[in-house]
Enzyme design. Structure first.
Site, PDB file in Angstrom:
ATOM      1  N   GLY A 365      26.782  22.154  20.356  1.00  0.00           N
ATOM      2  CA  GLY A 365      27.085  22.059  19.180  1.00  0.00           C
ATOM      3  C   GLY A 365      25.812  20.849  18.985  1.00  0.00           C
ATOM      4  N   GLY A 367      26.126  17.050  16.388  1.00  0.00           N
ATOM      5  CA  GLY A 367      26.686  16.898  15.460  1.00  0.00           C
ATOM      6  C   GLY A 367      25.511  15.371  14.278  1.00  0.00           C
ATOM      7  CG  ASP A 482      33.234  10.523  11.909  1.00  0.00           C
ATOM      8  OD1 ASP A 482      33.214  10.777  10.835  1.00  0.00           O
ATOM      9  OD2 ASP A 482      32.205  11.237  13.315  1.00  0.00           O
TER      10      ASP A 482
END
Length: 686
Positions: A365, A367, A482
């Protein structure tokens, strides 16, 4: 003693094997006395162990990195960490290459255990056929029937079973190892009997070939390790030590060479000689470049580096030498490659991680700051490698920031940082433990939401573990900045691992806030931080309120397909809770309408989310208070589920009675509607 070879080969031509190992030969000067610690055995009580183990008087290079033994002097007991779990070593049998182990947390009551996964490293350990693995489920739906049923405080209803049958009905699962003849009861589990079985432990065999080390010792050598590569170190006539990788059993360079093989060796030797000459020329070139770089640095043209200056760099562009001395073979073996340590974390070369990730081919993945890839290190550890998008000054600062924060933190619900690359690396890479079950976002509203939905008890446990991790960060003076469901990872047992500290800030304890430009993810950013540029730990609390809303609703934090007033989930949650319409927010598939105990818990968590999402940060609870409230909700829910009574609510009311369960709900719709309606509760749509 055990003697390892971690790389298994087919039977190639002998001269190719010889060429492979000749290319790894290193000449490593070191004093004769430096061999002595690796001659020493590990001793603790009645237990002794040598190679491939290390610990106490045996420094780490004397054994495999994952086989470090620890001696508890007060009890004379030996422990070993496997896959982040502590095991007590009951026996070491050098004749059969077996160990008898028992999980440390199974030494006491079963319900006090960590209920976390127990996966043996297959590259190192093989479970003996006299034992088997069972699945232990917990946080299960109390209205169903389970064999071998048990109830533990804070873990709810559980069951022991050999098959993977109940994962859709239970919040967590972990493995236990028992003798092959053990069979859990069909009805209620005899927990006392299970505790007795677990305390006796189980046996494993080391998946290591011991013959190369025996050959090394027969020839006067000492068996040691460089990272995960076994090496044989011998002293020559000049009292200098040569360390070379040990050849696999059955691939001796002198056994059965044909004429063509000998010609091949001659050719290989010539080629190797030419390579060495070329290497010398390359070293001269690199030295000249370093000398020029030093001159530029002295003129004030230095570049920003991702580390502080408390260590020095070696002469090779991909390895780090830490200033200071280690005894035994540590200085010598560390020169074989990039197994150095910076502030407690390992330093890797770019090439090593490129190989581990198969040329960065297995993407997990990405970000805002980098792409994450799956990899396997030489010692068998599965890792996630974050590759930063670019090498700008901003990225270097984020790289350094994440290292500085994670290197000093230890919490079961924070992701572990294994290491990083050096400033000389082609790219900035961070190496983390691999968390196998994806992100919380994927399970709530992603590609795993339909196939393996998470039941409510498990969601509540996830909320508790996430809050516990954030509470620990705040106590350590760190603001995550975050917090979101894509940064909450889940392992195979659905245990939380909070990740991604690139935006995190160290928070001075003597200040109430710090001023900084807003950063974060839309839908999660504290509106007061966004408007006033003032950051403190209550900014994380707001973001966590959004996470709670996602756990309740299974909805995304931002969804432009929803009604314009509900695009931002924080706005939607505040509106629904304030108007006494939690049922319109809740994911009804979790049992809100049919299970009174689930409805009660979800409504209580909604009240807590409401408090976290307040516009005024001063009225938001602290993370410490959030943890306490969530645990009270869980405890009350488990107490209610022990004696489930289905009632028909003819009035259709949703009153839950939060106050008697210790959940103070300021501005809640039932306790103070007037105050709530007069407050500014409109969350930012950022």
């Amino acid at each position: 003693m055990f003697s390892p070879v971690l790389f298994r080969f087919s039977k190639p031509n002998s001269f190719l094997v010889l060429l492979f190992f000749l290319s790894y030969i290193h000449f490593l000067p070191c004093a004769q006395s430096q061999r002595e610690p690796c001659d020493t055995l590990f001793r603790c009580g009645d237990l002794t162990a040598g190679f491939p183990f290390w610990g106490v008087a045996r420094p780490q290079p004397c054994g495999h990195p994952s086989l470090g033994l620890h001696c508890q002097k007060q009890t004379n007991s030996t422990s070993l960490i496997i896959s982040s779990l502590m095991y007590r070593v009951l026996e070491v049998n050098t004749t059969t290459s077996t160990l008898k182990l028992v999980r440390q947390d199974f030494s006491g009551p079963f319900c006090s255990a960590s209920f976390s996964g127990a996966t043996l490293t297959p590259e190192l350990f093989e479970l003996l056929p006299d034992y088997k693995t069972l699945s232990a489920y917990y946080l299960c739906n109390p209205s169903l029937h389970y064999p071998a049923k048990f109830i533990c405080p804070n873990k709810g209803v559980g069951s022991i079973h050999q098959d993977d049958l109940y994962h859709n009905h239970c919040g967590g699962i972990f493995n236990i190892t028992v003798p092959i003849g053990y069979a859990p009861e069909e009805g209620a589990l005899n927990v006392t009997n299970l505790e007795s079985v677990l305390k006796k432990g189980f046996e494993v065999k080391l998946s290591i070939d011991e013959r190369p080390c025996q050959e090394c010792k027969t020839n006067g050598g000492i068996c040691a390790y460089h990272v995960a590569t076994p090496v044989c170190c011998k002293t020559n006539s000049s009292s200098e030590v040569n360390c070379t990788p040990m050849m696999p059993s059955g691939s001796s360079a002198h056994a059965g060479l044909s004429k063509k093989g000998k010609i091949g060796i001659g050719f290989a030797s010539g080629f190797l000689g030419a390579t060495l000459i070329g290497g010398c020329l390359l070293c001269i070139f690199i030295r000249r470049r370093k000398k020029l770089a030093t001159q530029y640095t002295n003129k004030g043209l230095s570049t920003t580096t991702p580390y502080s200056s408390n260590y020095t760099m070696s002469n090779t562009p991909t390895s780090t030498t830490i200033s200071g001395s280690n005894h035994s073979l540590v200085p010598s073996i560390s020169n074989l490659g990039n197994g150095s340590v910076y502030s407690g974390i390992q330093v890797f070369s770019y090439e090593e991680l490129e190989e581990a990730t198969e040329n960065f081919s297995k993407e997990l993945g990405d970000g805002g700051f980098g792409t994450v890839y799956y990899g396997t290190l030489k010692d068998g550890r599965a890792v996630a490698v974050k590759r930063l998008f670019e090498r700008s000054l901003k990225r270097v600062e984020q790289f350094k920031n994440e290292i500085d924060i994670l290197k000093s933190l230890k919490h079961p619900n924070l992701v572990i940082l294994y290491g990083c690359t050096t400033r000389h690396s082609r790219e900035l890479l961070l190496v983390y433990e691999y968390i196998s079950n994806g992100t919380l976002a994927e399970h709530l509203h992603g590609n795993q939401a339909q196939s393996r939905p998470i039941c409510w008890p498990a969601r509540l446990q996830i909320a508790i573990e996430t809050a516990s991790a954030l509470s620990y960060l705040h106590a350590s003076g760190i603001i995550h900045r975050d917090v979101k469901t894509t940064n909450i990872l889940l392992d195979s047992n659905y245990q939380v691992k909070v990740a991604d500290f690139g935006l995190s800030r160290l928070f001075p304890m003597d200040q109430t806030h710090i001023s900084t430009a807003p950063q974060g993810t839309p839908g999660y950013v504290d509106p007061e931080y966004y408007q006033c540029y003032r950051l403190n730990e209550k900014s994380d609390v707001y973001s966590f309120g959004v996470v709670l809303s996602e756990l309740i609703s299974s909805k995304e934090a931002v969804d432009i397909t929803r009604h314009r007033h509900d695009i931002n989930l924080a706005n939607m949650a505040i509106s629904k809770i304030q108007n006494d319409a939690v049922h319109e927010l809740a994911d009804l598939s979790l049992g809100f309408a049919r299970d009174p105990s689930v409805k009660k818990m979800m409504s209580s968590v909604a009240e807590l989310a409401f408090r976290c999402l307040q516009q005024e940060r001063d009225v938001r609870p602290s993370m410490d208070e959030i943890v306490e409230v969530l645990r009270v909700i869980q405890k009350d829910g488990i107490s209610d589920s022990k004696d489930v009574v289905v009632e028909i609510d003819v009035n259709g009311g949703d009153d839950v009675g939060l106050l008697k369960h210790g959940v103070p709900p300021p501005l809640s719709p039932e306790t103070d509607k007037t105050t709530a309606s007069s407050s500014n509760t409109t969350a930012s749509s950022f």
